[in-house]
Write an enzyme that holds these catalytic residues in place. Structure first.
Site, PDB file in Angstrom:
ATOM      1  N   CYS A 195       3.179  -0.771 -12.662  1.00  0.00           N
ATOM      2  CA  CYS A 195       3.329   0.416 -13.345  1.00  0.00           C
ATOM      3  C   CYS A 195       4.513   0.111 -14.323  1.00  0.00           C
ATOM      4  O   CYS A 195       5.535   0.956 -14.722  1.00  0.00           O
ATOM      5  CB  CYS A 195       3.826   1.891 -12.387  1.00  0.00           C
ATOM      6  SG  CYS A 195       5.156   1.559 -11.428  1.00  0.00           S
ATOM      7  N   GLU A 239       1.809  -2.566   4.243  1.00  0.00           N
ATOM      8  CA  GLU A 239       3.162  -2.105   3.614  1.00  0.00           C
ATOM      9  C   GLU A 239       4.112  -3.019   4.613  1.00  0.00           C
ATOM     10  O   GLU A 239       4.398  -2.765   5.728  1.00  0.00           O
ATOM     11  CB  GLU A 239       3.370  -0.767   3.696  1.00  0.00           C
ATOM     12  CG  GLU A 239       4.596  -0.294   3.152  1.00  0.00           C
ATOM     13  CD  GLU A 239       5.124  -0.892   1.923  1.00  0.00           C
ATOM     14  OE1 GLU A 239       4.409  -0.689   0.929  1.00  0.00           O
ATOM     15  OE2 GLU A 239       6.182  -1.406   1.832  1.00  0.00           O
ATOM     16  N   ALA A 271       0.816  -1.430  -0.111  1.00  0.00           N
ATOM     17  CA  ALA A 271      -0.085  -0.224   0.056  1.00  0.00           C
ATOM     18  C   ALA A 271       0.925   1.475  -0.067  1.00  0.00           C
ATOM     19  O   ALA A 271       0.263   2.348  -0.380  1.00  0.00           O
ATOM     20  CB  ALA A 271      -0.972   0.120   1.200  1.00  0.00           C
ATOM     21  N   ALA A 272       1.859   1.605   0.383  1.00  0.00           N
ATOM     22  CA  ALA A 272       2.821   2.549   0.564  1.00  0.00           C
ATOM     23  C   ALA A 272       3.250   2.950  -0.993  1.00  0.00           C
ATOM     24  O   ALA A 272       3.439   2.319  -1.736  1.00  0.00           O
ATOM     25  CB  ALA A 272       4.022   2.400   1.507  1.00  0.00           C
ATOM     26  N   PRO A 273       3.385   4.507  -1.015  1.00  0.00           N
ATOM     27  CA  PRO A 273       2.858   5.458   0.091  1.00  0.00           C
ATOM     28  C   PRO A 273       1.206   5.811   0.232  1.00  0.00           C
ATOM     29  O   PRO A 273       0.972   6.514   1.173  1.00  0.00           O
ATOM     30  CB  PRO A 273       3.604   6.826  -0.426  1.00  0.00           C
ATOM     31  CG  PRO A 273       3.486   6.459  -2.071  1.00  0.00           C
ATOM     32  CD  PRO A 273       3.526   5.241  -2.456  1.00  0.00           C
ATOM     33  N   GLY A 274       0.483   5.116  -0.582  1.00  0.00           N
ATOM     34  CA  GLY A 274      -0.898   5.211  -0.265  1.00  0.00           C
ATOM     35  C   GLY A 274      -1.762   5.830  -1.261  1.00  0.00           C
ATOM     36  O   GLY A 274      -2.748   6.234  -0.881  1.00  0.00           O
ATOM     37  N   GLY A 275      -1.173   6.043  -2.404  1.00  0.00           N
ATOM     38  CA  GLY A 275      -2.155   6.728  -3.449  1.00  0.00           C
ATOM     39  C   GLY A 275      -3.348   5.825  -3.626  1.00  0.00           C
ATOM     40  O   GLY A 275      -4.412   6.398  -3.811  1.00  0.00           O
ATOM     41  N   ARG A 307       8.328   2.759   4.971  1.00  0.00           N
ATOM     42  CA  ARG A 307       7.445   3.102   4.105  1.00  0.00           C
ATOM     43  C   ARG A 307       5.937   3.160   4.684  1.00  0.00           C
ATOM     44  O   ARG A 307       4.978   4.207   4.096  1.00  0.00           O
ATOM     45  CB  ARG A 307       7.408   2.257   2.765  1.00  0.00           C
ATOM     46  CG  ARG A 307       8.635   2.659   1.932  1.00  0.00           C
ATOM     47  CD  ARG A 307       8.781   1.796   0.855  1.00  0.00           C
ATOM     48  NE  ARG A 307       7.938   1.744  -0.113  1.00  0.00           N
ATOM     49  CZ  ARG A 307       7.692   2.469  -1.220  1.00  0.00           C
ATOM     50  NH1 ARG A 307       8.543   3.555  -1.059  1.00  0.00           N
ATOM     51  NH2 ARG A 307       6.568   2.705  -2.025  1.00  0.00           N
TER      52      ARG A 307
HETATM   53  N1  SAM Z   1       0.068   0.957  -4.035  1.00  0.00           N
HETATM   54  C1  SAM Z   1       0.958   1.991  -3.684  1.00  0.00           C
HETATM   55  C2  SAM Z   1       0.479   3.322  -3.905  1.00  0.00           C
HETATM   56  O1  SAM Z   1      -0.470   3.669  -4.825  1.00  0.00           O
HETATM   57  O2  SAM Z   1       0.990   4.267  -3.248  1.00  0.00           O
HETATM   58  C3  SAM Z   1       2.208   1.719  -4.322  1.00  0.00           C
HETATM   59  C4  SAM Z   1       2.877   0.444  -4.026  1.00  0.00           C
HETATM   60  S1  SAM Z   1       4.528   0.189  -4.796  1.00  0.00           S
HETATM   61  C5  SAM Z   1       4.185  -0.142  -6.406  1.00  0.00           C
HETATM   62  C6  SAM Z   1       4.814  -1.443  -4.112  1.00  0.00           C
HETATM   63  C7  SAM Z   1       5.044  -1.495  -2.748  1.00  0.00           C
HETATM   64  O3  SAM Z   1       5.299  -3.102  -2.380  1.00  0.00           O
HETATM   65  C8  SAM Z   1       6.256  -0.786  -2.206  1.00  0.00           C
HETATM   66  O4  SAM Z   1       5.819   0.107  -1.132  1.00  0.00           O
HETATM   67  C9  SAM Z   1       7.309  -1.868  -1.708  1.00  0.00           C
HETATM   68  O5  SAM Z   1       7.899  -1.771  -0.327  1.00  0.00           O
HETATM   69  C10 SAM Z   1       6.437  -3.131  -1.350  1.00  0.00           C
HETATM   70  N2  SAM Z   1       6.921  -4.448  -1.485  1.00  0.00           N
HETATM   71  C11 SAM Z   1       8.313  -4.632  -2.108  1.00  0.00           C
HETATM   72  N3  SAM Z   1       8.709  -5.903  -1.875  1.00  0.00           N
HETATM   73  C12 SAM Z   1       7.389  -6.475  -1.447  1.00  0.00           C
HETATM   74  C13 SAM Z   1       7.144  -7.937  -1.447  1.00  0.00           C
HETATM   75  N4  SAM Z   1       8.054  -8.958  -1.402  1.00  0.00           N
HETATM   76  N5  SAM Z   1       6.091  -8.324  -0.950  1.00  0.00           N
HETATM   77  C14 SAM Z   1       5.095  -7.306  -0.602  1.00  0.00           C
HETATM   78  N6  SAM Z   1       5.418  -5.815  -0.828  1.00  0.00           N
HETATM   79  C15 SAM Z   1       6.516  -5.461  -1.178  1.00  0.00           C
END
Ligand code: SAM
Length: 458
Positions: free
Chosen positions: A231, A133, A110-114, A138
């Site tokens: 993305c 998260e 979920a981070a940063p939460g958009g 984060r």
């Molecule tokens: N959904 C968020 C938003 O809209 O702001 C963006 C999420 S970002 C694409 C992916 C997130 O997955 C990151 O915050 C990262 O720390 C976390 N992440 C990294 N490795 C992971 C893992 N093995 N399992 C779950 N989450 C993970």
């Protein structure tokens, strides 16, 4: 134009064929920027009336977004007050795909939460959102964003997808897995991601996404929905991921799939797929080993989700009550708001009080950054309100003090203001919207914005 890896360009050319020159040309344009109005606080129409000219708002995106060419919008008081969230336009389409959300919702990455804050808007304060998260640092940023946006029904936790799957089998009505990816759609916005790109990294991301998706699937209730998004543009992380997932999980069907390319959509690019889990769970032998879905149990007491009463029982959150603290809080609320907000009051070990959303499941064993709304601190004698209380319930306050823009800037820097007002706690507002809590004492208003929230520059 940014320098892009040769191998990436070759792969895109092969995939896009005649569309490749248009894709390449899109990198000559600056990144698109946008904001999403926080409909939990005001409507897009109200925001249009409020936003100054220099926000340079353009075309609408979905229900609550606007393209913008305004500068430094992250430092504007309205941002601090949670009136909007700055979000890349194609990322907003994931929240739009989710549509109306209700019941039990999980955002697994979920981070940063958009997307979590967008989904919270779609929930309109109903049901419970678990925003997970795995990275605790984060998660702290995610938690601040949830607080800023005044979201009442969200818990922010940090656990691995495996742990979440183990704790919540077949539990959620909607699950979002916005997985970490190779970020090909972020190259313009975050050029630092470019040198990280390699085919090996794409493969590594794909393997990780497979695990995350399988864990996410386990948590979806019968008849519930799952959204997978990235993305990036690579097929290994997008279309093939979906195909392989469907082969492993015959109890899911694909409802919709969208790929947004920057030469076709006014944004940096995104991929999203919406699945639905079969309403009547398949036996484990057919259902790809997802035993969670096959457990028969009584329907949930609350939440009103999509499942047909076939969910494993998950314990409710165990609220730790303290009568004296609740009395002090009720007296505070009677004075400032005239009523006590609904929910269960829980005292955390360090004396912080939280308003726990009804229907919150047991979260023991998970690192918890936020549990509903932080109300304040209880030291055994006195109740001291938290900043979050003003952001969540400030609009209901009986004692509001309207600040000028100049006073707002000084207040957000942590200054004490000179103002004649009835002594006691009050909510400070700009243009009618709450920005924080203060205490009027003999012609001054003491500042209660936490140091970490204060603005250094405006
Ligand atoms: N959904 C968020 C938003 O809209 O702001 C963006 C999420 S970002 C694409 C992916 C997130 O997955 C990151 O915050 C990262 O720390 C976390 N992440 C990294 N490795 C992971 C893992 N093995 N399992 C779950 N989450 C993970």
């Amino acid at each position: 134009m940014c320098f892009l890896p040769e191998k990436f360009l070759q792969r895109m050319q092969k995939r896009l064929g005649d569309d490749y020159p248009a894709f390449l040309a899109s990198y000559k344009e600056p990144p698109y920027r946008a904001i999403r109005v926080n409909t939990l606080k005001l409507s897009p129409e109200e925001f249009l009336k409020l936003a100054p000219q220099d926000f340079l708002l353009g075309e609408r995106i979905g229900g609550s977004g606007f393209y913008t060419e305004g500068e430094r919008l992250g430092a504007h008081p309205y941002h601090f007050m949670g009136l909007y969230y700055m979000q890349e336009p194609s990322a907003m389409e994931v929240g739009e795909l989710a549509g109306a959300c209700r019941g039990r919702v999980l955002d697994l990455c979920a981070a940063p939460g958009g997307k979590a804050t967008h989904i919270a808007q779609k929930m309109g304060g109903e049901g419970v959102l678990i925003a997970n998260e795995v990275d605790v640092r984060r998660a702290a940023v995610l938690s601040e964003n949830v607080e800023r946006m005044g979201i009442l029904n969200c818990a922010v936790v940090s656990a691995s997808p495996e742990k979440i799957a183990e704790k919540f089998p077949a539990y959620f009505d909607l699950v979002l897995a916005d997985a970490p990816c190779s970020g090909e759609g972020m190259f313009k916005k975050e050029p630092n991601a470019i040198p990280e790109w390699s085919e090996e990294n794409v493969m590594m991301c794909a393997a990780r996404q497979k695990k995350i998706l399988d864990c996410a699937a386990e948590t979806v209730c019968a008849g519930g929905r799952l959204i997978y998004s990235t993305c990036t543009f690579s097929e290994e992380e997008d279309e093939w991921q979906v195909e392989e997932f469907l082969a492993r999980h015959p109890d899911f069907t694909l409802k919709e799939q969208r790929k947004l390319y920057p030469h076709e959509f006014k944004g940096e690019g995104h991929f999203m797929a919406l699945f639905e889990r079969t309403p009547t769970p398949l036996p484990p032998s057919i259902g790809g080993g997802n035993e969670g879905a096959a457990v028969s149990c009584p329907p949930p007491a609350s939440g009103g989700g999509a499942g047909e009463g076939v969910r494993p029982r998950v314990k409710p959150f165990a609220v730790r009550k303290n009568i004296a603290a609740e009395r002090a809080f009720s007296a505070f609320c009677a004075d400032l708001f005239g009523e006590v907000p609904r929910g269960e009051i829980h005292i955390l070990l360090d004396g912080r009080m939280c308003l726990v959303p009804r229907g919150t499941p047991d979260l023991s064993g998970m690192y918890l950054s936020r549990l509903g709304v932080e109300l304040g601190e209880w030291d055994g004698k006195n109740f001291k309100p938290a900043h979050a209380l003003a952001l969540a319930f400030g609009d209901r306050a009986k004692k509001k003090i309207a600040l000028s823009e100049e006073e707002t800037r000084r207040f957000l820097h942590g200054e004490t203001l000179s103002r004649e007002a009835e002594n006691g706690w009050c909510v400070l507002c700009l243009d009618g919207y709450p920005l924080g809590i203060g205490k009027a004492v003999n012609g001054t208003i003491k500042n209660h914005i936490p140091k970490s929230f204060r603005l250094r520059t405006l």
